[in-house]
Design a protein around this motif. Structure first.
Motif, mmCIF file in Angstrom:
data_model
loop_
_atom_site.group_PDB
_atom_site.id
_atom_site.type_symbol
_atom_site.label_atom_id
_atom_site.label_comp_id
_atom_site.label_asym_id
_atom_site.label_seq_id
_atom_site.Cartn_x
_atom_site.Cartn_y
_atom_site.Cartn_z
ATOM 1 N N LEU A 25 -31.689 56.862 16.544
ATOM 2 C CA LEU A 25 -32.573 55.688 17.185
ATOM 3 C C LEU A 25 -32.382 55.636 18.631
ATOM 4 C CD1 LEU A 25 -34.360 53.358 16.143
ATOM 5 C CD2 LEU A 25 -32.299 51.747 16.041
ATOM 6 N N ASN A 26 -33.525 55.844 19.356
ATOM 7 C CA ASN A 26 -33.490 55.861 20.682
ATOM 8 C C ASN A 26 -33.836 54.653 21.426
ATOM 9 O OD1 ASN A 26 -33.301 57.315 23.193
ATOM 10 N ND2 ASN A 26 -35.500 57.154 23.321
ATOM 11 N N SER A 27 -35.034 53.838 20.826
ATOM 12 C CA SER A 27 -35.314 52.475 21.485
ATOM 13 C C SER A 27 -36.044 51.637 20.569
ATOM 14 C CB SER A 27 -36.328 52.756 22.721
ATOM 15 O OG SER A 27 -37.504 53.421 22.304
ATOM 16 N N VAL A 28 -36.101 50.513 20.578
ATOM 17 C CA VAL A 28 -36.698 49.556 19.725
ATOM 18 C C VAL A 28 -37.484 48.401 20.641
ATOM 19 C CG1 VAL A 28 -36.708 47.688 17.817
ATOM 20 C CG2 VAL A 28 -35.291 49.778 17.646
ATOM 21 N N VAL A 29 -38.601 48.422 21.059
ATOM 22 C CA VAL A 29 -38.995 47.750 22.198
ATOM 23 C C VAL A 29 -40.465 46.731 21.514
ATOM 24 C CG1 VAL A 29 -39.999 47.733 24.576
ATOM 25 C CG2 VAL A 29 -38.274 49.362 23.589
ATOM 26 N N PRO A 30 -40.205 45.671 21.881
ATOM 27 C CA PRO A 30 -41.623 44.762 21.447
ATOM 28 C C PRO A 30 -42.421 44.869 22.755
ATOM 29 C CG PRO A 30 -39.945 43.082 22.028
ATOM 30 C CD PRO A 30 -39.303 44.690 21.889
ATOM 31 N N SER A 31 -43.751 44.826 22.761
ATOM 32 C CA SER A 31 -44.710 44.885 23.888
ATOM 33 C C SER A 31 -44.516 43.540 24.702
ATOM 34 C CB SER A 31 -46.111 45.102 23.373
ATOM 35 O OG SER A 31 -46.590 43.893 22.663
ATOM 36 N N ALA A 32 -44.994 43.507 25.871
ATOM 37 C CA ALA A 32 -44.833 42.285 26.747
ATOM 38 C C ALA A 32 -45.629 41.011 26.236
ATOM 39 C CB ALA A 32 -45.120 42.675 28.127
ATOM 40 N N ASP A 33 -46.744 41.387 25.620
ATOM 41 C CA ASP A 33 -47.641 40.332 25.084
ATOM 42 C C ASP A 33 -47.077 39.897 23.430
ATOM 43 O OD1 ASP A 33 -48.569 42.498 23.438
ATOM 44 O OD2 ASP A 33 -50.527 42.202 24.335
ATOM 45 N N LEU A 34 -46.183 40.759 22.885
ATOM 46 C CA LEU A 34 -45.615 40.348 21.639
ATOM 47 C C LEU A 34 -46.603 40.729 20.442
ATOM 48 C CD1 LEU A 34 -43.375 37.366 22.147
ATOM 49 C CD2 LEU A 34 -42.739 39.757 22.053
ATOM 50 N N ARG A 35 -47.661 41.280 20.860
ATOM 51 C CA ARG A 35 -48.583 41.765 19.803
ATOM 52 C C ARG A 35 -48.204 42.806 18.866
ATOM 53 N NH1 ARG A 35 -51.953 40.297 17.397
ATOM 54 N NH2 ARG A 35 -53.601 41.848 17.806
ATOM 55 N N VAL A 68 -41.300 51.966 11.146
ATOM 56 C CA VAL A 68 -41.218 50.890 12.166
ATOM 57 C C VAL A 68 -41.494 49.657 11.424
ATOM 58 C CG1 VAL A 68 -42.450 49.962 14.117
ATOM 59 C CG2 VAL A 68 -42.095 52.324 13.995
ATOM 60 N N GLN A 69 -40.757 48.433 11.748
ATOM 61 C CA GLN A 69 -41.135 47.131 11.015
ATOM 62 C C GLN A 69 -41.307 46.037 11.888
ATOM 63 O OE1 GLN A 69 -38.245 46.252 7.653
ATOM 64 N NE2 GLN A 69 -37.467 44.555 8.785
ATOM 65 N N VAL A 70 -42.026 45.207 11.766
ATOM 66 C CA VAL A 70 -42.315 44.047 12.592
ATOM 67 C C VAL A 70 -42.282 42.873 11.478
ATOM 68 C CG1 VAL A 70 -43.360 45.234 14.546
ATOM 69 C CG2 VAL A 70 -44.726 44.339 12.634
ATOM 70 N N ILE A 71 -41.660 41.760 12.230
ATOM 71 C CA ILE A 71 -42.138 40.391 11.372
ATOM 72 C C ILE A 71 -42.766 39.470 12.465
ATOM 73 C CG2 ILE A 71 -40.594 38.434 10.710
ATOM 74 C CD1 ILE A 71 -37.990 40.037 10.298
ATOM 75 N N CYS A 72 -43.666 39.231 11.848
ATOM 76 C CA CYS A 72 -45.097 38.338 12.606
ATOM 77 C C CYS A 72 -44.857 36.998 12.277
ATOM 78 C CB CYS A 72 -46.213 39.210 12.480
ATOM 79 S SG CYS A 72 -46.305 40.907 12.506
ATOM 80 N N GLY A 73 -45.280 36.167 13.214
ATOM 81 C CA GLY A 73 -45.392 34.687 12.851
ATOM 82 C C GLY A 73 -46.458 34.085 13.962
ATOM 83 N N ALA A 91 -44.985 46.462 18.621
ATOM 84 C CA ALA A 91 -43.641 46.852 18.793
ATOM 85 C C ALA A 91 -43.620 48.237 18.652
ATOM 86 C CB ALA A 91 -42.363 46.357 18.105
ATOM 87 N N LYS A 92 -42.873 49.102 19.489
ATOM 88 C CA LYS A 92 -42.636 50.494 19.366
ATOM 89 C C LYS A 92 -41.005 51.071 19.046
ATOM 90 C CE LYS A 92 -43.881 54.791 22.133
ATOM 91 N NZ LYS A 92 -44.634 55.302 23.159
ATOM 92 N N VAL A 93 -41.175 52.036 18.040
ATOM 93 C CA VAL A 93 -39.768 52.565 17.812
ATOM 94 C C VAL A 93 -39.785 53.838 18.153
ATOM 95 C CG1 VAL A 93 -37.925 52.638 16.115
ATOM 96 C CG2 VAL A 93 -39.294 50.448 16.297
ATOM 97 N N THR A 94 -38.589 54.441 18.725
ATOM 98 C CA THR A 94 -38.585 56.013 19.031
ATOM 99 C C THR A 94 -37.141 56.334 18.607
ATOM 100 O OG1 THR A 94 -37.683 55.464 21.358
ATOM 101 C CG2 THR A 94 -40.148 55.765 21.245
ATOM 102 N N MET A 95 -37.064 57.620 18.125
ATOM 103 C CA MET A 95 -36.053 58.609 17.751
ATOM 104 C C MET A 95 -35.868 59.560 18.689
ATOM 105 S SD MET A 95 -35.073 56.959 14.513
ATOM 106 C CE MET A 95 -34.160 58.059 13.905
ATOM 107 N N THR A 96 -34.658 60.282 18.752
ATOM 108 C CA THR A 96 -34.426 61.416 19.664
ATOM 109 C C THR A 96 -35.242 62.710 19.167
ATOM 110 O OG1 THR A 96 -32.441 61.641 18.362
ATOM 111 C CG2 THR A 96 -32.504 60.506 20.516
ATOM 112 N N ALA A 97 -35.316 62.677 17.916
ATOM 113 C CA ALA A 97 -36.189 63.693 17.335
ATOM 114 C C ALA A 97 -36.732 63.355 15.875
ATOM 115 C CB ALA A 97 -34.981 65.018 16.955
ATOM 116 N N PRO A 98 -37.669 63.805 15.656
ATOM 117 C CA PRO A 98 -38.225 63.554 14.286
ATOM 118 C C PRO A 98 -37.124 63.435 13.048
ATOM 119 C CG PRO A 98 -39.820 64.914 15.284
ATOM 120 C CD PRO A 98 -38.493 64.870 16.016
ATOM 121 N N PRO A 99 -36.920 62.335 12.290
ATOM 122 C CA PRO A 99 -35.894 62.611 11.229
ATOM 123 C C PRO A 99 -36.722 63.181 9.997
ATOM 124 C CG PRO A 99 -36.692 60.354 11.717
ATOM 125 C CD PRO A 99 -37.496 61.161 12.685
ATOM 126 N N ALA A 100 -35.845 63.863 9.110
ATOM 127 C CA ALA A 100 -36.394 64.488 8.127
ATOM 128 C C ALA A 100 -36.881 63.316 6.991
ATOM 129 C CB ALA A 100 -35.371 65.063 7.123
#
Length: 89
Positions: free
Chosen positions: A55-65, A81-86, A67-76
């Motif tokens: 896991l490299n990064s877990v970042v919500p967007s500035a407007d909270l609409r 990616v999971q978001v909880i919305c309200g 989120a982006k998740v990145t890994m260092t390489a594609p996992p097998a």
């Protein structure tokens, strides 16, 4: 040493169940439905050994609409990616 932290709070009315999606590469982005915002985000690869994929990064967007998740390489088997919305207001 591994450390953890838990924060408890009163529940927010209108927060739904997590929405998740599987992505084939090393990054993925997931949006909340119209009128909702991101309250939580998570993601990662398989629980099985995926080699040198972390896991490299877990970042919500500035407007909270969304989120982006990145890994260092594609996992097998892909990554999730999971978001909880309200309520947006």
């Amino acid at each position: 040493m591994l450390s953890t932290l838990a924060v408890c709070a009163d529940p927010v009315v209108g927060v739904g169940s997590p929405v998740q999606q599987l992505f084939p590469g090393k990054e993925g982005q997931l949006s909340c439905p119209q009128g909702k915002k991101v309250y939580g985000v998570g993601g990662g690869g398989s629980l099985a050994d995926s080699g040198n994929s972390y896991l490299n990064s877990v970042v919500p967007s500035a407007d909270l609409r969304d989120a982006k998740v990145t890994m260092t390489a594609p996992p097998a088997g892909g990554m999730v990616v999971q978001v909880i919305c309200g309520p947006a207001s």
